[in-house]
Design an enzyme around this catalytic site. Structure first.
Site, PDB file in Angstrom:
ATOM      1  N   ARG A 102       0.549  -1.180   0.023  1.00  0.00           N
ATOM      2  CA  ARG A 102      -0.020  -0.143   0.175  1.00  0.00           C
ATOM      3  C   ARG A 102       0.657   1.115   0.123  1.00  0.00           C
ATOM      4  NH1 ARG A 102      -3.334  -2.485   1.592  1.00  0.00           N
ATOM      5  NH2 ARG A 102      -1.997  -3.532   2.795  1.00  0.00           N
ATOM      6  N   THR A 103       1.791   1.512   0.910  1.00  0.00           N
ATOM      7  CA  THR A 103       2.386   2.503   1.017  1.00  0.00           C
ATOM      8  C   THR A 103       3.369   3.136  -0.195  1.00  0.00           C
ATOM      9  OG1 THR A 103       2.379   2.252   3.267  1.00  0.00           O
ATOM     10  CG2 THR A 103       3.948   3.812   2.656  1.00  0.00           C
ATOM     11  N   LYS A 107      25.125  -5.102   0.636  1.00  0.00           N
ATOM     12  CA  LYS A 107      26.485  -5.278   0.507  1.00  0.00           C
ATOM     13  C   LYS A 107      27.281  -4.503   1.774  1.00  0.00           C
ATOM     14  CE  LYS A 107      26.515  -4.497  -4.463  1.00  0.00           C
ATOM     15  NZ  LYS A 107      26.789  -3.709  -5.543  1.00  0.00           N
ATOM     16  N   ARG A 138      11.104   3.472   3.894  1.00  0.00           N
ATOM     17  CA  ARG A 138      10.855   2.703   4.809  1.00  0.00           C
ATOM     18  C   ARG A 138      12.021   1.673   5.213  1.00  0.00           C
ATOM     19  NH1 ARG A 138       5.221  -0.860   5.149  1.00  0.00           N
ATOM     20  NH2 ARG A 138       4.504   1.310   5.634  1.00  0.00           N
ATOM     21  N   HIS A 142       4.712   6.153  11.725  1.00  0.00           N
ATOM     22  CA  HIS A 142       4.394   6.129  10.175  1.00  0.00           C
ATOM     23  C   HIS A 142       3.388   7.394  10.050  1.00  0.00           C
ATOM     24  CE1 HIS A 142       3.146   4.519   6.514  1.00  0.00           C
ATOM     25  NE2 HIS A 142       2.720   3.326   6.774  1.00  0.00           N
TER      26      HIS A 142
HETATM   27  C1  NCD Z   1       0.723  -0.311   8.320  1.00  0.00           C
HETATM   28  C2  NCD Z   1       2.411  -0.267   8.660  1.00  0.00           C
HETATM   29  O1  NCD Z   1       3.071  -0.410   7.637  1.00  0.00           O
HETATM   30  O2  NCD Z   1       2.561   0.209   9.817  1.00  0.00           O
HETATM   31  N1  NCD Z   1       0.556  -0.464   6.919  1.00  0.00           N
HETATM   32  C3  NCD Z   1       0.354   0.688   6.260  1.00  0.00           C
HETATM   33  O3  NCD Z   1       1.334   1.282   5.909  1.00  0.00           O
HETATM   34  N2  NCD Z   1      -0.751   1.064   5.687  1.00  0.00           N
HETATM   35  C4  NCD Z   1      -0.156  -1.161   8.999  1.00  0.00           C
HETATM   36  C5  NCD Z   1       0.289  -2.545   9.293  1.00  0.00           C
HETATM   37  O4  NCD Z   1       1.257  -3.056   8.767  1.00  0.00           O
HETATM   38  O5  NCD Z   1      -0.535  -3.102  10.030  1.00  0.00           O
END
Ligand code: NCD
Length: 307
Positions: A51-52, A80, A101, A129
């Site tokens: 998703r993100t 590496k 991320r 997040h």
């Molecule tokens: C969340 C995350 O990655 O923390 N997901 C997201 O980015 N929509 C929530 C999750 O993974 O449960």
């Protein structure tokens, strides 16, 4: 250089401005279709995400820009032994903005300290997040028309759920909020969030294990999945994973204008039978997240003098 590492990096006025921009994009997407022409977003994802990452990619494409990057640590030079600091310096030569991320808390901050372009934290370990919070705030504002005077229930894995930590921090700056923290004993909100955010500002909250009993007073219910990847052993995960399952029967006692949010992915926490209930907002939330990321990319590129 402005970055988004922690939701508190932005003032409430700036968050309002971002939501106003997102609202404008939603109303007239065509107006924004060329705004990032020739600009590149680098998506550095050291931890799995659908998703993100795709939300950031879709956001940049819809602004007319390009996307480069990787979606797992194995396909980057981290395998590496390259440091996050070096990766940030290198990518600064290729792109105009970074979304990162990382499984380690603080990695995006290290990137921001070393990059010469804006860095967006797209999730760091069990910590924060902030761009999910942008989606959450925009969803709440659209559904309730306000971000103040709300009773907000957060349910599930409040310990490892980074979206929960960022959302509580963000909402703590609005008036008249009350939190109902619903979780198993083992997955309670970390004490640093209670101490530094809630108690420090005298924000009322209760901790409970009871979802059904809490539902009637809630304006917002934020469901979360149990974060399997952050457990130290599988047995504990299996024991706790289905602690809460929201069903139509449980919803009977809830307000008719309750808004049910979930950052997704959903595992079992919300029965699919609820998806068609007008109170279910989690798929709209995904769409709103894309518009907020568009607004964010525009803002940071402008502030960096790259637009
Ligand atoms: C969340 C995350 O990655 O923390 N997901 C997201 O980015 N929509 C929530 C999750 O993974 O449960």
């Amino acid at each position: 250089m402005r970055h988004l590492i922690d939701i508190l990096d932005f003032s409430p006025a700036e968050l309002t401005a971002l939501m106003d921009t997102a609202e404008d994009i939603l109303a007239a997407p065509g107006k924004y279709a060329e705004t990032c022409r020739g600009k590149k977003l680098a998506t550095l994802f050291f931890e799995p995400s659908t998703r993100t990452r795709l939300s950031f990619e879709a956001a940049m494409y819809e602004l007319g820009g390009h996307v480069i990057g990787f979606s797992e640590a194995q396909s980057s030079s981290a395998s590496k032994g390259e440091s996050v600091a070096d990766t940030a310096k290198v990518i600064s030569c290729y792109a105009d903005i970074i979304a990162m991320r990382h499984p380690k808390e603080g990695a995006p901050l290290v990137a921001a300290m070393n990059a010469s372009i804006p860095v967006i934290n797209a999730g760091d370990g069990g910590h924060n997040h902030p761009t999910q919070t942008l989606a959450d705030l925009f969803t709440i504002r659209r559904e309730k028309g306000r971000l103040d005077h709300l009773t907000v229930g957060l349910c599930g894995d409040l310990k490892f759920g980074r979206t929960v930590h960022s959302l509580i921090t963000a909402l703590s700056r609005y008036e008249g909020l009350k939190f109902v923290l619903i979780s198993p004993e083992e997955l309670k909100l970390p004490s640093y969030v209670k101490k530094e955010v809630l108690r420090a500002q005298g924000i009322p909250y209760v901790q409970t294990t009871d979802l059904e009993g809490s539902l009637p007073e809630l304006d917002i219910l934020y469901m979360t999945r149990v974060q399997r990847e952050r457990f130290f052993n599988e047995e504990d995960y299996l024991r706790l994973k289905d602690s809460y399952i929201l069903t139509p029967e449980k919803l009977r006692g809830a307000k008719s204008d309750l808004a049910i949010l979930h950052p997704l992915p959903r595992v079992n926490e919300i029965s699919v039978a609820i998806d068609d209930d007008p109170r279910a907002c989690y798929f709209k939330q995904v769409l709103y997240g894309k518009y907020m990321r568009m607004a964010l990319i525009l803002m940071l590129l402008k502030e960096a003098g790259r637009l």
